[in-house]
Design a protein around this motif. Sequence first.
Motif, mmCIF file in Angstrom:
data_model
loop_
_atom_site.group_PDB
_atom_site.id
_atom_site.type_symbol
_atom_site.label_atom_id
_atom_site.label_comp_id
_atom_site.label_asym_id
_atom_site.label_seq_id
_atom_site.Cartn_x
_atom_site.Cartn_y
_atom_site.Cartn_z
ATOM 1 N N TRP A 120 -52.433 -92.948 8.384
ATOM 2 C CA TRP A 120 -51.772 -93.168 9.631
ATOM 3 C C TRP A 120 -52.105 -92.300 10.856
ATOM 4 C CZ3 TRP A 120 -46.725 -90.546 11.668
ATOM 5 C CH2 TRP A 120 -46.582 -89.086 11.489
ATOM 6 N N ASP A 121 -51.905 -92.719 12.039
ATOM 7 C CA ASP A 121 -52.369 -92.042 13.115
ATOM 8 C C ASP A 121 -51.126 -91.067 13.814
ATOM 9 O OD1 ASP A 121 -52.840 -90.910 15.668
ATOM 10 O OD2 ASP A 121 -53.678 -92.854 16.512
ATOM 11 N N HIS A 141 -41.735 -102.757 13.864
ATOM 12 C CA HIS A 141 -43.265 -102.638 13.808
ATOM 13 C C HIS A 141 -44.324 -103.795 13.746
ATOM 14 C CE1 HIS A 141 -42.454 -98.210 13.104
ATOM 15 N NE2 HIS A 141 -41.467 -98.482 12.280
ATOM 16 N N SER A 192 -50.351 -89.403 16.152
ATOM 17 C CA SER A 192 -50.002 -89.559 17.696
ATOM 18 C C SER A 192 -49.384 -90.734 18.038
ATOM 19 C CB SER A 192 -51.409 -89.154 18.171
ATOM 20 O OG SER A 192 -52.360 -90.407 18.112
ATOM 21 N N ASN A 193 -49.416 -91.936 17.087
ATOM 22 C CA ASN A 193 -48.726 -93.278 17.604
ATOM 23 C C ASN A 193 -47.910 -93.493 16.600
ATOM 24 O OD1 ASN A 193 -48.463 -95.911 18.158
ATOM 25 N ND2 ASN A 193 -50.310 -96.526 17.446
ATOM 26 N N THR A 194 -46.564 -92.845 16.988
ATOM 27 C CA THR A 194 -45.491 -92.806 16.111
ATOM 28 C C THR A 194 -44.668 -94.322 16.452
ATOM 29 O OG1 THR A 194 -44.272 -92.006 18.108
ATOM 30 C CG2 THR A 194 -45.106 -90.398 16.207
ATOM 31 N N GLU A 195 -44.871 -95.082 17.446
ATOM 32 C CA GLU A 195 -44.440 -96.340 17.610
ATOM 33 C C GLU A 195 -44.906 -97.531 16.573
ATOM 34 O OE1 GLU A 195 -44.840 -97.938 21.533
ATOM 35 O OE2 GLU A 195 -44.038 -96.465 22.521
ATOM 36 N N LYS A 196 -46.290 -97.146 16.040
ATOM 37 C CA LYS A 196 -46.901 -98.007 14.998
ATOM 38 C C LYS A 196 -46.489 -97.762 13.556
ATOM 39 C CE LYS A 196 -51.449 -99.488 13.526
ATOM 40 N NZ LYS A 196 -52.734 -99.382 13.503
ATOM 41 N N TYR A 197 -46.063 -96.327 13.535
ATOM 42 C CA TYR A 197 -45.962 -96.056 12.253
ATOM 43 C C TYR A 197 -44.332 -95.275 11.995
ATOM 44 C CZ TYR A 197 -50.847 -96.347 11.671
ATOM 45 O OH TYR A 197 -52.006 -97.012 11.656
ATOM 46 N N GLU A 219 -58.359 -92.996 9.881
ATOM 47 C CA GLU A 219 -57.344 -92.733 10.562
ATOM 48 C C GLU A 219 -56.949 -93.908 11.473
ATOM 49 O OE1 GLU A 219 -56.075 -89.674 13.850
ATOM 50 O OE2 GLU A 219 -56.192 -88.461 12.022
ATOM 51 N N GLY A 220 -55.568 -94.262 11.333
ATOM 52 C CA GLY A 220 -54.952 -95.257 12.197
ATOM 53 C C GLY A 220 -55.066 -96.808 11.493
ATOM 54 N N ASN A 250 -42.083 -92.517 11.547
ATOM 55 C CA ASN A 250 -42.268 -91.024 12.137
ATOM 56 C C ASN A 250 -41.714 -90.103 11.125
ATOM 57 O OD1 ASN A 250 -42.991 -89.002 13.537
ATOM 58 N ND2 ASN A 250 -41.750 -89.351 15.120
#
Length: 643
Positions: free
Chosen positions: A425-426, A310, A428-433, A462-463, A435
Amino acid sequence: MIKITLKDGSVREAAKGSSILDVAKSISEGLARNAQCGKVNGEVKDLRTILNEDCTLEICTFDSKEGKDAVRHSVSHVLAAAVKRLFPEAKIAIGPSIENGFYYDFDTEKAFSAEDLVKIEDEMRKIIKENPAIERFELPRNEALELMKDEPYKVELINDLAEDEIISFYKIGDFTDLCAGPHVMSLKNIKAIKLLRSAGAYWKGDEKNKMLSRIYGTAFLKKADLDAHLEALEEAKKRDHNKLGRELGIFTTDEKVGQGLPLFMPKGAKIFQTLQRWIEDEEERRGYVLTKTPFMSKNDLFKASGHWDHYKDGMFVLGDEIQDTEVMALRPMTCPFQFTVYNAEQHSYRDLPIRYAETSTLFRKEASGEMHGLIRVRQFTLSEGHIICTPEQLESEFKEVIDLINYVMSTLGIDGDISYRFSKWDPSNTEKYINNPEAWEATQNQMRTILDHLNIDYVEAEGEAAFYGPKLDIQFKNVHGKEDTIITVQIDFALGERLGMSYIDKDGNKKTPFVIHRSSIGCYERTIAMLIEKYAGAFPTWLAPVQVKVLPLSDKYNDYTAKVVSELRNNGIRVEADYRTEKIGYKIREARLERVPYIFVVGEKEEANNEVAVRSRKNGEEGPIALNTIVARISDEIAKKER
């Protein structure tokens, strides 16, 4: 008819198909004249927006953030129109409103000069005086691409839009721009504009993309408001840590050393040391235990913690996996190291909470375009800490962290200048966080409950969370209005399990502990930048790198000066003497420019009476005071950390 609920809770009826401006006129002609945009069901909209169903509506004037943004975004389009008139070959990129102003990015053969800005500003005034009609229209994708075919950046933006996205444009006179809005109905009320500066900016903020020419500006409805703003900007320039910090000999930089790697000079190093000793002593008083861990690690540790997946792009990596060499990385944070310290022993619930603290040197691979003085650097020092606790202890430990932070902010005198952001968290952004939606939801609800119990006034974002958990960000605005995070507190639901952390509960079962990541003063470099700007370099006595300057009237009093210096140093007061053969008035002016809290002048009378003639920042010229009396007074001021 439709029902419209206004900001004050009252309900008005309007014909279906009415615009926001029509509703404003039905309330009062004065409101309609001052309206810049509206908020429909919480979403900012153009005054041209048609209302066809029941809704909530807020009419936004220039006094609101949304109203200012609508005006300034409209003026950014005027800027682009002026540039296209004067420099037809320029390609237009983006031009949003920002805090206190706006900017627009252009692709040009050469950067804009100061003379260019004067010409562009004059052309903008001509356009505003012409008061061309402002029209909004929409096009299907193929027609939008055809319209913008000579503007490559607009074509790229259109292609980036989702298939079902509405593609809207605004036309101001003969200038048309891709834009979602909102814009004002007319330019005629905009009486004050100013272009402030030009700078380079990468397209989409990515240093891999082309460098564009960005023009910054601002706009107001009244000239008096613009004048007040420009005056505030001049004051901000005087306080800018990047300028003032160098002038005061606090830090410097050098191209041979590299970007984002400031060098603290003796005065800056003394401020740094004073803060660090204070924080480490205070943390120890509050039950923290000290660790000291390596500046680098094999990437195995970062793979186990999840940082490699990450955060790798933000790390300085040594070695090459492809060539099968041992890969090391400079640490961007200390948590996996302190967790490894925890795992060196088996712990019982009776051992918890354990509060680890470390003054950590960290390294982050910031983009070259992001470097700025002490605010954003590649090597920095963090007052880092991690609390390992049971679920039952989580809220009380979080509360104690906030108490420590509040004490630090209050002592530094910046408690009234901060705000709080609950960073989530966001999904929709499972690459950054990581999951794990269930864990995120549970942990975020837990943090929200704790923050509400603490009566913290926060906004949600968010995010902005860490990849392993939500956080409370403590925000501070610099003199230019840019907001930065100075301290974070995070609840971690993931790394403890990933790194095999455990404790034995009272029933003899092995459990994974909760972890709170926290800082107490944040990044020392950023905090010092903030303090330079807060105090315009005139630090409180306890923080001042030189607390007293002793000035002999002539060489005859050098021996007595040395005695005064010795007495001050023996009492832990930071002191310098100016033995130069300059006139005393000149030496006093120099000491004042250095922002020294106390100036002692010594001559024949002072030596005879064991006194010093005192000038202080707080009280001005105080006259002769007995040496032991003033030493005791300054020592007390330092001990109490008075401001």
